[in-house]
Design an enzyme around this catalytic site. Structure first.
Site, PDB file in Angstrom:
ATOM      1  CE1 TYR A 242      -3.056  -2.563   5.765  1.00  0.00           C
ATOM      2  CE2 TYR A 242      -3.188  -0.207   5.266  1.00  0.00           C
ATOM      3  CZ  TYR A 242      -3.145  -1.528   4.841  1.00  0.00           C
ATOM      4  OH  TYR A 242      -3.171  -1.819   3.499  1.00  0.00           O
TER       5      TYR A 242
ATOM      6  CE  LYS B  73       0.282  -4.605   3.061  1.00  0.00           C
ATOM      7  NZ  LYS B  73      -0.058  -5.978   2.586  1.00  0.00           N
TER       8      LYS B  73
ATOM      9  CB  THR C   2      -0.892  -0.006   1.265  1.00  0.00           C
ATOM     10  OG1 THR C   2      -1.475   1.274   1.445  1.00  0.00           O
ATOM     11  CG2 THR C   2      -0.086  -0.316   2.524  1.00  0.00           C
ATOM     12  CG  ASP C   3      -1.180   4.940  -0.980  1.00  0.00           C
ATOM     13  OD1 ASP C   3      -1.712   4.231  -0.107  1.00  0.00           O
ATOM     14  OD2 ASP C   3      -1.794   5.849  -1.590  1.00  0.00           O
ATOM     15  CD  GLU C   4      -3.441   3.456   4.208  1.00  0.00           C
ATOM     16  OE1 GLU C   4      -3.374   3.497   5.438  1.00  0.00           O
ATOM     17  OE2 GLU C   4      -4.470   3.168   3.576  1.00  0.00           O
TER      18      GLU C   4
HETATM   19  P1  NAD Z   1      -9.334  -7.377   2.577  1.00  0.00           P
HETATM   20  O1  NAD Z   1      -9.288  -7.006   4.020  1.00  0.00           O
HETATM   21  O2  NAD Z   1     -10.588  -7.122   1.802  1.00  0.00           O
HETATM   22  O3  NAD Z   1      -8.996  -8.927   2.411  1.00  0.00           O
HETATM   23  C1  NAD Z   1      -7.986  -9.560   3.128  1.00  0.00           C
HETATM   24  C2  NAD Z   1      -8.139 -11.063   2.925  1.00  0.00           C
HETATM   25  O4  NAD Z   1      -7.061 -11.710   3.607  1.00  0.00           O
HETATM   26  C3  NAD Z   1      -9.439 -11.640   3.498  1.00  0.00           C
HETATM   27  O5  NAD Z   1     -10.017 -12.540   2.592  1.00  0.00           O
HETATM   28  C4  NAD Z   1      -8.988 -12.358   4.764  1.00  0.00           C
HETATM   29  O6  NAD Z   1      -9.815 -13.467   5.109  1.00  0.00           O
HETATM   30  C5  NAD Z   1      -7.586 -12.793   4.371  1.00  0.00           C
HETATM   31  N1  NAD Z   1      -6.734 -12.995   5.560  1.00  0.00           N
HETATM   32  C6  NAD Z   1      -6.543 -12.150   6.593  1.00  0.00           C
HETATM   33  N2  NAD Z   1      -5.705 -12.700   7.493  1.00  0.00           N
HETATM   34  C7  NAD Z   1      -5.317 -13.905   6.990  1.00  0.00           C
HETATM   35  C8  NAD Z   1      -4.453 -14.940   7.446  1.00  0.00           C
HETATM   36  N3  NAD Z   1      -3.814 -14.832   8.612  1.00  0.00           N
HETATM   37  N4  NAD Z   1      -4.285 -16.015   6.670  1.00  0.00           N
HETATM   38  C9  NAD Z   1      -4.947 -16.144   5.480  1.00  0.00           C
HETATM   39  N5  NAD Z   1      -5.783 -15.209   5.016  1.00  0.00           N
HETATM   40  C10 NAD Z   1      -5.975 -14.102   5.756  1.00  0.00           C
HETATM   41  O7  NAD Z   1      -8.100  -6.654   1.922  1.00  0.00           O
HETATM   42  P2  NAD Z   1      -7.970  -5.960   0.475  1.00  0.00           P
HETATM   43  O8  NAD Z   1      -8.553  -4.604   0.527  1.00  0.00           O
HETATM   44  O9  NAD Z   1      -8.423  -6.929  -0.555  1.00  0.00           O
HETATM   45  O10 NAD Z   1      -6.378  -5.797   0.388  1.00  0.00           O
HETATM   46  C11 NAD Z   1      -5.573  -6.853  -0.101  1.00  0.00           C
HETATM   47  C12 NAD Z   1      -4.115  -6.448  -0.013  1.00  0.00           C
HETATM   48  O11 NAD Z   1      -3.912  -5.247  -0.742  1.00  0.00           O
HETATM   49  C13 NAD Z   1      -3.672  -6.156   1.423  1.00  0.00           C
HETATM   50  O12 NAD Z   1      -2.385  -6.674   1.602  1.00  0.00           O
HETATM   51  C14 NAD Z   1      -3.658  -4.639   1.522  1.00  0.00           C
HETATM   52  O13 NAD Z   1      -2.673  -4.193   2.429  1.00  0.00           O
HETATM   53  C15 NAD Z   1      -3.319  -4.261   0.086  1.00  0.00           C
HETATM   54  N6  NAD Z   1      -3.875  -2.966  -0.375  1.00  0.00           N
HETATM   55  C16 NAD Z   1      -5.197  -2.662  -0.213  1.00  0.00           C
HETATM   56  C17 NAD Z   1      -5.684  -1.451  -0.704  1.00  0.00           C
HETATM   57  C18 NAD Z   1      -7.156  -1.070  -0.597  1.00  0.00           C
HETATM   58  O14 NAD Z   1      -7.510   0.050  -0.939  1.00  0.00           O
HETATM   59  N7  NAD Z   1      -8.043  -1.967  -0.184  1.00  0.00           N
HETATM   60  C19 NAD Z   1      -4.825  -0.561  -1.345  1.00  0.00           C
HETATM   61  C20 NAD Z   1      -3.493  -0.920  -1.515  1.00  0.00           C
HETATM   62  C21 NAD Z   1      -3.030  -2.134  -1.032  1.00  0.00           C
HETATM   63  P1  TYD Z   2     -10.633   3.844   4.276  1.00  0.00           P
HETATM   64  O1  TYD Z   2     -11.559   3.271   3.239  1.00  0.00           O
HETATM   65  O2  TYD Z   2     -10.707   3.285   5.659  1.00  0.00           O
HETATM   66  O3  TYD Z   2      -9.161   3.757   3.686  1.00  0.00           O
HETATM   67  P2  TYD Z   2      -7.762   4.348   4.263  1.00  0.00           P
HETATM   68  O4  TYD Z   2      -7.949   4.830   5.646  1.00  0.00           O
HETATM   69  O5  TYD Z   2      -6.897   3.142   4.193  1.00  0.00           O
HETATM   70  O6  TYD Z   2      -7.371   5.437   3.316  1.00  0.00           O
HETATM   71  O7  TYD Z   2     -10.908   5.411   4.386  1.00  0.00           O
HETATM   72  C1  TYD Z   2     -10.715   6.277   3.277  1.00  0.00           C
HETATM   73  C2  TYD Z   2     -10.838   7.702   3.786  1.00  0.00           C
HETATM   74  O8  TYD Z   2     -12.184   7.945   4.205  1.00  0.00           O
HETATM   75  C3  TYD Z   2      -9.968   8.002   4.992  1.00  0.00           C
HETATM   76  O9  TYD Z   2      -9.533   9.357   4.884  1.00  0.00           O
HETATM   77  C4  TYD Z   2     -10.921   7.859   6.172  1.00  0.00           C
HETATM   78  C5  TYD Z   2     -12.232   8.326   5.604  1.00  0.00           C
HETATM   79  N1  TYD Z   2     -13.479   7.696   6.119  1.00  0.00           N
HETATM   80  C6  TYD Z   2     -14.590   8.529   6.402  1.00  0.00           C
HETATM   81  O10 TYD Z   2     -14.536   9.764   6.287  1.00  0.00           O
HETATM   82  N2  TYD Z   2     -15.745   7.926   6.789  1.00  0.00           N
HETATM   83  C7  TYD Z   2     -15.874   6.570   6.944  1.00  0.00           C
HETATM   84  O11 TYD Z   2     -16.979   6.086   7.283  1.00  0.00           O
HETATM   85  C8  TYD Z   2     -14.725   5.752   6.675  1.00  0.00           C
HETATM   86  C9  TYD Z   2     -14.805   4.256   6.812  1.00  0.00           C
HETATM   87  C10 TYD Z   2     -13.541   6.359   6.254  1.00  0.00           C
END
Ligand code: NAD
Ligand code: TYD
Length: 334
Positions: free
Chosen positions: A150, A154, A123-125
């Protein structure tokens, strides 16, 4: 090719498996997922009967299960993680366990069977945040400065992945992506929470003043970026992946969403801010673009399509909604 995908019942992982099986017909995909609160078998129904797909319920922190799943694997694509910043504030421990220890267990197993590639989805975070008025963007050489538990977990996993490359020669690549949006995202996250609230005639909840800025990447664009990095990326390298959205505050996004519902700003409610809320993320994807990647999905159009998906697929998110709102009852952001 034989792929081990971890976390394939989550948001991006399930979209990625769907993408990969459609594109690479001969490949076999094994999905290892623990099915936490964020893992849903309902997200795999578009491909769970594909003969090239199989599923193992298991935890990436358990070396025995991981070793079994790693047999004959060519490519690991590692999505499994605890991924929600708000949860990492209420319960950080599981983040270190899954994101750090789990990644290391996978790296050890991948090394033993000599996989051709270990792709780590990050992630970019990890870079921290930028001032709201900053013109800077994160790049591959930006220093790590994670703020939330988080992001810190990461960041640690990224460092481990690189360490296994430098020390043991494991062929790794990493992508650090922006905020994804699209189908099958758990209604705890901002965009699906906002959309499903409006479907239930409840206002969107905005943290603080709503002036935080995120970059939005349609999930299929992240899948194609990961595909390109696996097939054309340089081993040992990291690529940043940004989406097509303009610079938008959370309030701007909320205004767009209420607009698509034909509603007005009365449907936006301001709630308590997140502790340590990152102000702004912005990404420079030039390095990935030199490999030939472009985000294909226009933000406004695909936001509207995403809203339509949640309207049509209430069966998918309704069973998850009460649990999601319980989290916010605890944090007081309701
Ligand atoms: P998500 O939370 O929707 O899904 C995570 C999945 O991992 C779930 O299916 C969960 O059951 C599984 N999981 C969790 N712990 C586990 C364990 N110990 N063993 C096996 N499986 C396990 O996450 P996402 O949004 O699909 O993100 C996927 C990846 O991409 C993550 O690594 C996250 O850091 C990265 N990412 C997410 C975003 C975003 O915007 N959602 C952006 C950039 C990077
Ligand atoms: P989120 O989807 O949790 O992603 P991240 O914190 O990883 O960027 O949140 C996106 C943005 O939206 C973040 O600035 C927090 C804000 N947010 C709200 O304002 N209201 C909400 O109900 C949630 C879940 C997030």
């Amino acid at each position: 090719m034989r792929l081990l995908v971890t976390g394939g019942c989550g948001f991006i992982g399930s979209n990625f498996i769907c993408y990969w099986l459609k594109k690479y017909h001969g490949d076999k995909v094994l999905n290892l997922d623990k099915l936490t609160y964020a893992g849903h078998l309902s997200s795999t129904i578009d491909f769970d009967e594909n003969k090239n797909y199989s599923f193992v319920k298991g935890d990436i922190c358990y070396p025995e299960i991981v070793a079994k799943c790693m047999k004959n694997v060519d490519i690991v694509v590692h999505f499994a993680a605890e991924s929600h910043v708000d949860r990492s504030i209420t319960d950080p421990t599981i983040f270190s366990r899954t994101n750090v220890l789990g990644t290391q267990v996978l790296l050890d197993a991948a090394l033993r069977v000599k996989v051709k590639r270990f792709h780590h989805v990050s992630t970019d975070e990890v870079f921290g945040d930028l001032p709201l008025n900053s013109k800077h963007k994160f790049r591959e050489d930006t220093l790590y400065n994670p703020h939330s538990p988080y992001a810190a977990s990461k960041a640690a996993s990224d460092h481990l992945v690189r360490a296994y490359h430098y020390t043991f020669g494991l062929p790794v690549t990493i992508t650090n992506g922006a905020n994804n949006y699209g189908p099958c995202q758990d209604p705890e996250k901002f965009m699906p929470r906002a959309i499903t609230n409006l479907i239930e005639n409840t206002p969107i909840k905005l943290y603080g003043k709503g002036d935080n800025i995120r970059n939005w990447l349609y999930v299929e664009d992240y899948c194609s970026a990961i595909d390109l990095v696996i097939t054309k990326g340089k081993i040992g390298e990291t690529y940043l992946v940004g989406g097509s959205s303009k610079e938008l505050t959370n309030y701007d996004v909320a205004r767009l969403i209420v607009g698509f519902f034909g509603l007005d700003k009365k449907y936006i409610k301001f709630v308590k801010d997140r502790s340590g809320h990152d102000r702004k993320y912005a990404i420079d994807s030039t390095k990935l673009k030199t490999l030939g990647w472009q985000p294909k999905y226009d933000f406004d159009k695909w936001l509207s399509k995403t809203i339509d998906w949640y309207k049509k697929n209430t069966w998918w998110w309704r069973p998850l909604k009460a649990k999601a709102e319980n989290l916010y009852r605890k944090t007081g952001q309701i």
